[in-house]
Design a protein around this motif. Structure first.
Motif, mmCIF file in Angstrom:
data_model
loop_
_atom_site.group_PDB
_atom_site.id
_atom_site.type_symbol
_atom_site.label_atom_id
_atom_site.label_comp_id
_atom_site.label_asym_id
_atom_site.label_seq_id
_atom_site.Cartn_x
_atom_site.Cartn_y
_atom_site.Cartn_z
ATOM 1 N N ALA A 70 54.229 45.014 35.273
ATOM 2 C CA ALA A 70 54.695 45.616 36.402
ATOM 3 C C ALA A 70 56.033 45.389 37.029
ATOM 4 N N LYS A 71 56.674 46.154 37.704
ATOM 5 C CA LYS A 71 58.106 45.914 38.436
ATOM 6 C C LYS A 71 58.157 46.133 39.737
ATOM 7 N N LEU A 72 58.820 45.521 40.588
ATOM 8 C CA LEU A 72 59.373 46.014 41.733
ATOM 9 C C LEU A 72 61.079 46.043 41.573
ATOM 10 N N VAL A 73 61.407 47.529 41.741
ATOM 11 C CA VAL A 73 62.671 47.838 41.594
ATOM 12 C C VAL A 73 63.397 47.991 43.022
ATOM 13 N N ARG A 74 64.804 47.572 43.069
ATOM 14 C CA ARG A 74 65.419 47.851 44.367
ATOM 15 C C ARG A 74 67.245 48.002 43.541
ATOM 16 N N VAL A 75 67.789 48.848 44.571
ATOM 17 C CA VAL A 75 69.164 48.830 44.260
ATOM 18 C C VAL A 75 69.930 47.962 45.489
ATOM 19 N N LYS A 80 67.619 50.873 51.016
ATOM 20 C CA LYS A 80 67.097 49.636 50.911
ATOM 21 C C LYS A 80 65.353 49.870 50.154
ATOM 22 N N ARG A 81 65.123 50.799 50.084
ATOM 23 C CA ARG A 81 63.752 51.419 49.479
ATOM 24 C C ARG A 81 63.358 50.411 48.234
ATOM 25 N N GLN A 82 62.093 50.158 47.967
ATOM 26 C CA GLN A 82 61.754 49.624 46.661
ATOM 27 C C GLN A 82 60.665 50.322 46.061
ATOM 28 N N LEU A 83 60.633 50.311 44.919
ATOM 29 C CA LEU A 83 59.504 51.201 44.293
ATOM 30 C C LEU A 83 58.498 50.021 43.243
ATOM 31 N N VAL A 139 53.955 52.877 44.536
ATOM 32 C CA VAL A 139 54.246 52.874 46.219
ATOM 33 C C VAL A 139 55.733 52.447 46.315
ATOM 34 N N ILE A 140 56.205 53.118 47.351
ATOM 35 C CA ILE A 140 57.596 52.938 47.863
ATOM 36 C C ILE A 140 57.440 51.964 49.047
ATOM 37 N N LEU A 141 58.126 50.974 48.987
ATOM 38 C CA LEU A 141 58.450 49.999 50.029
ATOM 39 C C LEU A 141 59.794 49.843 50.799
ATOM 40 N N GLU A 142 59.637 49.909 52.208
ATOM 41 C CA GLU A 142 60.736 50.098 53.004
ATOM 42 C C GLU A 142 60.698 48.833 53.797
ATOM 43 N N PRO A 143 61.795 48.055 53.769
ATOM 44 C CA PRO A 143 61.774 46.823 54.531
ATOM 45 C C PRO A 143 62.400 46.933 56.188
ATOM 46 N N LYS A 144 61.665 45.975 56.882
ATOM 47 C CA LYS A 144 62.307 46.008 58.305
ATOM 48 C C LYS A 144 63.773 45.547 58.186
ATOM 49 N N VAL A 145 64.600 46.367 58.528
ATOM 50 C CA VAL A 145 66.138 45.999 58.688
ATOM 51 C C VAL A 145 66.651 45.536 59.981
ATOM 52 N N PHE A 146 67.161 44.475 60.147
ATOM 53 C CA PHE A 146 67.660 44.009 61.507
ATOM 54 C C PHE A 146 69.119 44.193 61.269
ATOM 55 N N ALA A 147 69.646 45.023 62.262
ATOM 56 C CA ALA A 147 71.112 45.423 62.144
ATOM 57 C C ALA A 147 71.868 45.129 63.549
ATOM 58 N N ASP A 148 73.108 44.436 63.428
ATOM 59 C CA ASP A 148 74.000 44.345 64.801
ATOM 60 C C ASP A 148 75.227 44.656 64.337
ATOM 61 N N GLY A 149 76.232 44.194 65.029
ATOM 62 C CA GLY A 149 77.585 44.192 64.903
ATOM 63 C C GLY A 149 78.004 43.471 63.999
ATOM 64 N N ARG A 150 77.516 42.366 63.533
ATOM 65 C CA ARG A 150 77.698 41.315 62.556
ATOM 66 C C ARG A 150 77.212 41.996 61.004
ATOM 67 N N GLY A 151 76.501 42.969 61.081
ATOM 68 C CA GLY A 151 75.933 43.068 59.601
ATOM 69 C C GLY A 151 74.392 43.393 59.659
ATOM 70 N N PHE A 201 70.143 42.129 58.207
ATOM 71 C CA PHE A 201 69.471 40.983 57.624
ATOM 72 C C PHE A 201 68.188 41.777 57.193
ATOM 73 N N PHE A 202 67.497 41.527 56.149
ATOM 74 C CA PHE A 202 66.021 41.865 55.918
ATOM 75 C C PHE A 202 65.537 41.017 54.745
ATOM 76 N N GLU A 203 64.123 40.920 54.728
ATOM 77 C CA GLU A 203 63.500 40.242 53.878
ATOM 78 C C GLU A 203 63.274 41.096 52.786
ATOM 79 N N SER A 204 63.795 40.932 51.681
ATOM 80 C CA SER A 204 63.650 41.980 50.554
ATOM 81 C C SER A 204 62.258 41.411 49.796
ATOM 82 N N PHE A 205 61.779 40.430 49.967
ATOM 83 C CA PHE A 205 60.465 40.113 49.148
ATOM 84 C C PHE A 205 59.740 39.059 49.898
ATOM 85 N N SER A 206 58.284 38.984 50.213
ATOM 86 C CA SER A 206 57.613 38.229 50.538
ATOM 87 C C SER A 206 55.961 38.293 49.749
#
Length: 181
Positions: free
Chosen positions: A70-75, A107-110, A12-24, A26-31
């Motif tokens: 098993a692996k959870l891969v991200r760049v 920010k996808r993960q596999l 499966v491919i996982l896509e986190p919810k990314v919260f972006a604004d003028g500062r940059g 934030f996202f939770e990469s793993f829970s």
């Protein structure tokens, strides 16, 4: 997180919810809780990181049971073409692969279950790739499949003359030459 299933069960491919604004951003990469609710129950025991330059191809690597991983891969930085190859004997998708682009930008993960070979090609000038494993590395159980095995039909999205392999990966075997699971 959004989960996208692939044509190979368990991959499966996982896509986190990314919260972006003028500062940059934030996202939770793993829970652990969310991963177990939406993907599968597993406990990761080791985190790995690699840095590669354009043209580096790592793989296709796997570990034999009882040390399969098993692996959870991200760049974190850059872009790769990430490949997961089903090497589970008896699987209806044995010898088939999924290719997906992972990048610091998307920010996808596999998630790659046990029973798969894994590899990636660095498509940008520099790549920092991180992955979680659910089993410890065991050198005596490692194996590799030749990146350009014609039976696999993998398009690595790199010109052949640009590909950089380790000495070990140059000696990998064709899938049909290996004793697997």
């Amino acid at each position: 997180m959004n989960i996208t299933t692939t044509e190979i069960e368990g991959l499966v491919i996982l896509e986190p919810k990314v919260f972006a604004d003028g500062r940059g951003y934030f996202f939770e990469s793993f829970s652990q809780r969310e991963f177990e609710e939406q993907v599968c129950r597993t406990a990761f025991v080791q985190d790995n990181e690699s840095c590669s330059r354009y043209g580096v191809l790592r793989g296709l690597h796997f570990q034999r049971p009882p040390h399969a991983q098993a692996k959870l891969v991200r760049v974190v930085k850059g872009t790769v073409l990430d490949i997961a190859l089903d090497i589970r004997k008896g699987s209806s998708t044995f010898g088939q692969h999924v290719a997906t682009e992972l990048s610091g930008e998307n920010k996808r993960q596999l998630f790659i279950p046990r029973g798969f070979a894994h590899g990636f090609a660095a498509l940008s000038d520099e790549v920092i790739l991180q992955y979680k494993c659910d089993n410890y590395f065991a050198p005596g159980s490692e194996g590799g499949i030749l990146w350009n095995d014609p039976a696999l039909g993998i398009d690595w999205k790199l010109p052949a003359e640009a590909i950089i392999l380790s000495e070990k990966d140059k000696k990998n075997k064709l899938l049909n030459e290996l004793k697997l699971y």
